[in-house]
Motif scaffolding. Structure first.
Motif, PDB file in Angstrom:
ATOM      1  N   THR A  70      15.926 -11.922   3.727  1.00  0.00           N
ATOM      2  CA  THR A  70      16.012 -11.519   2.609  1.00  0.00           C
ATOM      3  C   THR A  70      14.404 -11.159   2.396  1.00  0.00           C
ATOM      4  O   THR A  70      13.829 -12.279   2.317  1.00  0.00           O
ATOM      5  N   VAL A  71      13.495 -10.098   2.786  1.00  0.00           N
ATOM      6  CA  VAL A  71      12.129 -10.650   2.355  1.00  0.00           C
ATOM      7  C   VAL A  71      11.814  -9.345   1.888  1.00  0.00           C
ATOM      8  O   VAL A  71      12.221  -7.932   1.147  1.00  0.00           O
ATOM      9  N   LEU A  72      11.370  -9.894   0.391  1.00  0.00           N
ATOM     10  CA  LEU A  72      10.796  -8.620  -0.743  1.00  0.00           C
ATOM     11  C   LEU A  72       9.446  -8.248   0.071  1.00  0.00           C
ATOM     12  O   LEU A  72       8.725  -9.376   0.280  1.00  0.00           O
ATOM     13  N   VAL A  93      10.165 -14.570   0.417  1.00  0.00           N
ATOM     14  CA  VAL A  93      11.540 -14.659   1.634  1.00  0.00           C
ATOM     15  C   VAL A  93      12.496 -15.937   1.320  1.00  0.00           C
ATOM     16  O   VAL A  93      12.292 -16.362   0.307  1.00  0.00           O
ATOM     17  N   TRP A  94      13.484 -15.241   1.143  1.00  0.00           N
ATOM     18  CA  TRP A  94      14.539 -16.584   1.041  1.00  0.00           C
ATOM     19  C   TRP A  94      16.148 -16.113   2.326  1.00  0.00           C
ATOM     20  O   TRP A  94      15.879 -14.660   2.847  1.00  0.00           O
ATOM     21  N   VAL A  95      16.723 -17.385   2.470  1.00  0.00           N
ATOM     22  CA  VAL A  95      17.999 -17.627   2.532  1.00  0.00           C
ATOM     23  C   VAL A  95      19.076 -16.508   2.206  1.00  0.00           C
ATOM     24  O   VAL A  95      19.020 -16.886   0.985  1.00  0.00           O
ATOM     25  N   SER A  96      19.869 -15.551   2.681  1.00  0.00           N
ATOM     26  CA  SER A  96      20.405 -15.024   2.189  1.00  0.00           C
ATOM     27  C   SER A  96      22.491 -15.871   2.419  1.00  0.00           C
ATOM     28  O   SER A  96      22.117 -15.809   3.319  1.00  0.00           O
ATOM     29  N   GLU A  97      22.824 -17.314   1.504  1.00  0.00           N
ATOM     30  CA  GLU A  97      23.634 -17.809   2.174  1.00  0.00           C
ATOM     31  C   GLU A  97      25.150 -16.612   2.287  1.00  0.00           C
ATOM     32  O   GLU A  97      24.831 -15.856   1.452  1.00  0.00           O
ATOM     33  N   PRO A  98      26.347 -17.113   3.140  1.00  0.00           N
ATOM     34  CA  PRO A  98      27.365 -16.738   2.631  1.00  0.00           C
ATOM     35  C   PRO A  98      27.940 -16.387   1.765  1.00  0.00           C
ATOM     36  O   PRO A  98      27.930 -17.618   1.146  1.00  0.00           O
ATOM     37  N   GLU A 111      10.562  -2.430  -1.811  1.00  0.00           N
ATOM     38  CA  GLU A 111      11.036  -2.592  -0.401  1.00  0.00           C
ATOM     39  C   GLU A 111      11.758  -4.213   0.121  1.00  0.00           C
ATOM     40  O   GLU A 111      10.505  -5.206  -0.260  1.00  0.00           O
ATOM     41  N   LEU A 112      12.255  -4.131  -0.105  1.00  0.00           N
ATOM     42  CA  LEU A 112      13.584  -5.223   0.757  1.00  0.00           C
ATOM     43  C   LEU A 112      13.414  -4.902   2.111  1.00  0.00           C
ATOM     44  O   LEU A 112      14.317  -3.536   2.574  1.00  0.00           O
ATOM     45  N   MET A 113      13.647  -6.162   2.683  1.00  0.00           N
ATOM     46  CA  MET A 113      14.716  -5.965   4.441  1.00  0.00           C
ATOM     47  C   MET A 113      15.656  -6.693   4.079  1.00  0.00           C
ATOM     48  O   MET A 113      15.416  -8.248   3.630  1.00  0.00           O
ATOM     49  N   THR A 114      16.719  -6.899   4.817  1.00  0.00           N
ATOM     50  CA  THR A 114      17.183  -8.321   5.304  1.00  0.00           C
ATOM     51  C   THR A 114      17.218  -7.943   6.740  1.00  0.00           C
ATOM     52  O   THR A 114      17.427  -7.102   7.680  1.00  0.00           O
ATOM     53  N   VAL A 115      17.520  -9.463   7.463  1.00  0.00           N
ATOM     54  CA  VAL A 115      17.517  -9.953   9.008  1.00  0.00           C
ATOM     55  C   VAL A 115      18.538 -10.406   9.044  1.00  0.00           C
ATOM     56  O   VAL A 115      18.930 -11.044   8.708  1.00  0.00           O
ATOM     57  N   HIS A 116      20.033 -10.032  10.023  1.00  0.00           N
ATOM     58  CA  HIS A 116      20.825 -10.016   9.912  1.00  0.00           C
ATOM     59  C   HIS A 116      21.596 -10.542  12.048  1.00  0.00           C
ATOM     60  O   HIS A 116      20.448  -9.973  12.578  1.00  0.00           O
ATOM     61  N   PRO A 117      21.934 -11.579  11.956  1.00  0.00           N
ATOM     62  CA  PRO A 117      22.272 -11.790  13.104  1.00  0.00           C
ATOM     63  C   PRO A 117      22.856 -10.684  13.434  1.00  0.00           C
ATOM     64  O   PRO A 117      24.279 -10.074  13.007  1.00  0.00           O
ATOM     65  N   ASN A 118      23.527 -10.597  14.693  1.00  0.00           N
ATOM     66  CA  ASN A 118      24.144  -8.813  15.753  1.00  0.00           C
ATOM     67  C   ASN A 118      24.108  -9.263  16.701  1.00  0.00           C
ATOM     68  O   ASN A 118      23.734  -8.706  18.268  1.00  0.00           O
ATOM     69  N   PRO A 119      25.090 -10.915  17.498  1.00  0.00           N
ATOM     70  CA  PRO A 119      24.968 -11.281  18.245  1.00  0.00           C
ATOM     71  C   PRO A 119      24.965 -10.405  19.722  1.00  0.00           C
ATOM     72  O   PRO A 119      25.300  -9.934  20.950  1.00  0.00           O
ATOM     73  N   LYS A 120      26.394  -9.175  19.192  1.00  0.00           N
ATOM     74  CA  LYS A 120      26.711  -8.291  20.345  1.00  0.00           C
ATOM     75  C   LYS A 120      26.516  -6.902  20.445  1.00  0.00           C
ATOM     76  O   LYS A 120      26.371  -6.289  20.634  1.00  0.00           O
ATOM     77  N   ASP A 121      25.047  -6.883  19.415  1.00  0.00           N
ATOM     78  CA  ASP A 121      23.554  -5.939  19.709  1.00  0.00           C
ATOM     79  C   ASP A 121      24.559  -4.447  19.199  1.00  0.00           C
ATOM     80  O   ASP A 121      23.856  -3.318  20.470  1.00  0.00           O
ATOM     81  N   LEU A 122      25.207  -4.984  18.309  1.00  0.00           N
ATOM     82  CA  LEU A 122      25.938  -3.498  17.804  1.00  0.00           C
ATOM     83  C   LEU A 122      25.544  -2.096  17.537  1.00  0.00           C
ATOM     84  O   LEU A 122      23.393  -2.860  16.043  1.00  0.00           O
TER      85      LEU A 122
END
Length: 151
Positions: A70-72, A93-98, A111-122
């Motif tokens: 997560t990035v502010l 910047v921080w890591v948002s845990e499960p 403005e916030l941005m979150t970056v997530h794993p998307n291994p299936k490229d959904l």
């Protein structure tokens, strides 16, 4: 700007809990809702979401199944999560845990941005949410399972 007046005062129990964040979420659902513009990005193996949150808006985020960044990008906000109460200013910047569920109040336009794993490229947002987000009704059970596994 929101019609909610924020009064800063000391509290006996400053550490938010999941139950308190969920209770706030229930209250916020009854108030007029703000349309928060989103932008979506799909680099290979990732999904990123950028959100604009106007000054004075309070929100409660969804509980995610997987760790993500997560990035502010811009602004000043307060974050309330289980055991956490923090005011941050961009860039941050921080890591948002499960299992993290946060209430956020924007002191300025943010403005916030979150970056997530998307291994299936959904690319379908409903499919992405099903993969990334813990359904609201199962949040407490999910947290108990995470605590059991990590103990």
């Amino acid at each position: 700007m929101s019609d909610i007046e924020i009064i800063e005062q000391p509290v006996d129990d400053p550490a938010p809990t999941l139950a308190k964040v969920q209770a706030l979420e229930s209250v916020l659902r009854e108030l007029p809702q703000e349309d928060l513009p989103l932008q979506h990005y799909y680099p290979a193996g990732l999904y990123a979401r950028r959100m604009f949150q106007p000054e004075g808006v309070a929100l409660v985020g969804k509980m995610h199944r997987l760790a993500h960044l997560t990035v502010l990008l811009r602004g000043d906000m307060s974050i309330f999560a289980e055991g956490q109460r923090e005011r941050i200013t961009a860039p941050h910047v921080w890591v948002s845990e499960p299992g993290a569920k946060r209430a956020i109040f924007s002191h300025t336009d943010c403005e916030l941005m979150t970056v997530h794993p998307n291994p299936k490229d959904l690319r379908d947002l409903d499919e992405l949410e099903a993969y990334l987000i813990q359904p609201h009704a199962l949040e407490i059970e999910f947290m108990e399972e995470l605590k059991r596994i990590c103990a």
